[in-house]
Design a protein around this motif. Structure first.
Motif, PDB file in Angstrom:
ATOM      1  N   GLU A 171       0.858  -1.185   0.000  1.00 15.15           N
ATOM      2  CA  GLU A 171       0.000   0.000   0.000  1.00 15.15           C
ATOM      3  C   GLU A 171       0.892   1.231   0.000  1.00 15.15           C
ATOM      4  N   GLN A 172       0.421   2.290  -0.624  1.00 16.62           N
ATOM      5  CA  GLN A 172       1.203   3.510  -0.686  1.00 16.62           C
ATOM      6  C   GLN A 172       0.332   4.725  -0.383  1.00 16.62           C
ATOM      7  N   GLY A 173       0.973   5.759   0.092  1.00 19.03           N
ATOM      8  CA  GLY A 173       0.307   7.026   0.341  1.00 19.03           C
ATOM      9  C   GLY A 173       1.295   8.147   0.076  1.00 19.03           C
ATOM     10  N   ARG A 174       0.838   9.368   0.230  1.00 17.30           N
ATOM     11  CA  ARG A 174       1.705  10.512  -0.034  1.00 17.30           C
ATOM     12  C   ARG A 174       1.329  11.647   0.913  1.00 17.30           C
ATOM     13  N   PHE A 175       2.341  12.341   1.380  1.00 12.56           N
ATOM     14  CA  PHE A 175       2.161  13.513   2.220  1.00 12.56           C
ATOM     15  C   PHE A 175       3.226  14.525   1.814  1.00 12.56           C
ATOM     16  N   VAL A 176       2.833  15.713   1.444  1.00 12.35           N
ATOM     17  CA  VAL A 176       3.765  16.713   0.926  1.00 12.35           C
ATOM     18  C   VAL A 176       3.800  17.924   1.851  1.00 12.35           C
ATOM     19  N   VAL A 177       5.000  18.352   2.184  1.00  8.16           N
ATOM     20  CA  VAL A 177       5.211  19.626   2.881  1.00  8.16           C
ATOM     21  C   VAL A 177       5.964  20.503   1.906  1.00  8.16           C
ATOM     22  N   ARG A 178       5.389  21.602   1.519  1.00 13.27           N
ATOM     23  CA  ARG A 178       6.022  22.494   0.538  1.00 13.27           C
ATOM     24  C   ARG A 178       6.209  23.859   1.177  1.00 13.27           C
ATOM     25  N   LEU A 179       7.403  24.368   1.111  1.00 12.22           N
ATOM     26  CA  LEU A 179       7.710  25.696   1.622  1.00 12.22           C
ATOM     27  C   LEU A 179       8.013  26.599   0.436  1.00 12.22           C
ATOM     28  N   ASP A 180       7.232  27.633   0.250  1.00 11.12           N
ATOM     29  CA  ASP A 180       7.501  28.617  -0.788  1.00 11.12           C
ATOM     30  C   ASP A 180       8.137  29.817  -0.116  1.00 11.12           C
ATOM     31  N   LEU A 181       9.351  30.125  -0.498  1.00  9.99           N
ATOM     32  CA  LEU A 181      10.135  31.169   0.148  1.00  9.99           C
ATOM     33  C   LEU A 181      10.092  32.456  -0.656  1.00  9.99           C
ATOM     34  N   SER A 182      10.008  33.579   0.042  1.00 11.34           N
ATOM     35  CA  SER A 182      10.065  34.883  -0.611  1.00 11.34           C
ATOM     36  C   SER A 182      10.654  35.888   0.360  1.00 11.34           C
ATOM     37  N   ALA A 183      11.071  37.011  -0.164  1.00 14.01           N
ATOM     38  CA  ALA A 183      11.605  38.093   0.652  1.00 14.01           C
ATOM     39  C   ALA A 183      11.018  39.403   0.132  1.00 14.01           C
ATOM     40  N   GLU A 184      10.729  40.300   1.042  1.00 11.75           N
ATOM     41  CA  GLU A 184      10.204  41.608   0.664  1.00 11.75           C
ATOM     42  C   GLU A 184      11.215  42.672   1.057  1.00 11.75           C
ATOM     43  N   PHE A 185      11.392  43.659   0.169  1.00  9.83           N
ATOM     44  CA  PHE A 185      12.366  44.712   0.383  1.00  9.83           C
ATOM     45  C   PHE A 185      11.701  46.070   0.222  1.00  9.83           C
ATOM     46  N   GLY A 186      12.311  47.067   0.816  1.00  9.04           N
ATOM     47  CA  GLY A 186      11.795  48.427   0.726  1.00  9.04           C
ATOM     48  C   GLY A 186      12.065  49.063  -0.625  1.00  9.04           C
ATOM     49  N   ASP A 187      11.587  50.304  -0.779  1.00  3.80           N
ATOM     50  CA  ASP A 187      11.741  51.034  -2.035  1.00  3.80           C
ATOM     51  C   ASP A 187      13.198  51.287  -2.399  1.00  3.80           C
ATOM     52  N   ASP A 188      14.078  51.262  -1.421  1.00  2.00           N
ATOM     53  CA  ASP A 188      15.487  51.535  -1.681  1.00  2.00           C
ATOM     54  C   ASP A 188      16.262  50.297  -2.144  1.00  2.00           C
ATOM     55  N   TYR A 189      15.574  49.203  -2.333  1.00  6.41           N
ATOM     56  CA  TYR A 189      16.232  47.966  -2.759  1.00  6.41           C
ATOM     57  C   TYR A 189      16.800  48.144  -4.160  1.00  6.41           C
ATOM     58  N   GLU A 190      18.030  47.720  -4.361  1.00  8.42           N
ATOM     59  CA  GLU A 190      18.704  47.943  -5.637  1.00  8.42           C
ATOM     60  C   GLU A 190      18.866  46.661  -6.454  1.00  8.42           C
ATOM     61  N   GLY A 191      18.137  45.650  -6.157  1.00  9.86           N
ATOM     62  CA  GLY A 191      18.189  44.433  -6.953  1.00  9.86           C
ATOM     63  C   GLY A 191      18.955  43.314  -6.287  1.00  9.86           C
ATOM     64  N   ASP A 192      19.112  42.246  -7.027  1.00 10.20           N
ATOM     65  CA  ASP A 192      19.701  41.031  -6.474  1.00 10.20           C
ATOM     66  C   ASP A 192      21.220  40.971  -6.635  1.00 10.20           C
ATOM     67  N   ASP A 193      21.872  42.121  -6.566  1.00 12.27           N
ATOM     68  CA  ASP A 193      23.335  42.159  -6.694  1.00 12.27           C
ATOM     69  C   ASP A 193      24.036  41.375  -5.586  1.00 12.27           C
ATOM     70  N   ASP A 194      23.339  41.144  -4.479  1.00  9.64           N
ATOM     71  CA  ASP A 194      23.944  40.402  -3.370  1.00  9.64           C
ATOM     72  C   ASP A 194      23.859  38.890  -3.574  1.00  9.64           C
ATOM     73  N   GLY A 195      23.352  38.464  -4.731  1.00 13.38           N
ATOM     74  CA  GLY A 195      23.294  37.030  -5.026  1.00 13.38           C
ATOM     75  C   GLY A 195      22.262  36.286  -4.208  1.00 13.38           C
ATOM     76  N   TYR A 196      21.145  36.939  -3.937  1.00 15.29           N
ATOM     77  CA  TYR A 196      20.093  36.313  -3.129  1.00 15.29           C
ATOM     78  C   TYR A 196      20.624  35.890  -1.770  1.00 15.29           C
ATOM     79  N   ALA A 197      21.289  36.800  -1.101  1.00 19.98           N
ATOM     80  CA  ALA A 197      21.901  36.508   0.201  1.00 19.98           C
ATOM     81  C   ALA A 197      20.874  35.986   1.204  1.00 19.98           C
ATOM     82  N   TRP A 198      19.669  36.502   1.170  1.00 20.90           N
ATOM     83  CA  TRP A 198      18.635  36.044   2.109  1.00 20.90           C
ATOM     84  C   TRP A 198      18.345  34.560   1.906  1.00 20.90           C
ATOM     85  N   LEU A 199      18.321  34.125   0.637  1.00 20.27           N
ATOM     86  CA  LEU A 199      18.025  32.723   0.335  1.00 20.27           C
ATOM     87  C   LEU A 199      19.204  31.828   0.718  1.00 20.27           C
TER      88      LEU A 199
END
Length: 82
Positions: free
Chosen positions: A6-34
């Motif tokens: 018999e088989q079953g399935r259970f999934v835990v999925r984490l969707d990650l995101s980050a929010e930045f202020g208006d002064d954010y200058e892009g991902d030049d830091d190489g997604y340091a938060w991630l």
């Protein structure tokens, strides 16, 4: 050979995101938060999942990668020891 399975399935999925202020200058830091999440939080999440699965000796839990990137996904095979 096992006569019946018999088989079953259970999934835990984490969707990650980050929010930045208006002064954010892009991902030049190489997604340091991630990278920080991958280095500090992810290992603890994986360890906690394995600890929970192994807390019942009737179940065997092992990593079972099936081609997905280990940076983005971990698949675990859980088997009841009948």
């Amino acid at each position: 050979m096992t006569p019946y399975r018999e088989q079953g399935r259970f999934v835990v999925r984490l969707d990650l995101s980050a929010e930045f202020g208006d002064d954010y200058e892009g991902d030049d830091d190489g997604y340091a938060w991630l990278e920080r999440w991958k280095e500090t939080v992810r290992p603890r999440v994986v360890a906690a999942v394995f600890d929970a699965l192994r807390s019942d000796a009737r179940f065997k839990a092992v990593s079972a990668p099936r081609g997905a990137s280990p940076d983005e996904e971990i698949e675990i095979s859980v088997t009841l020891r009948a």
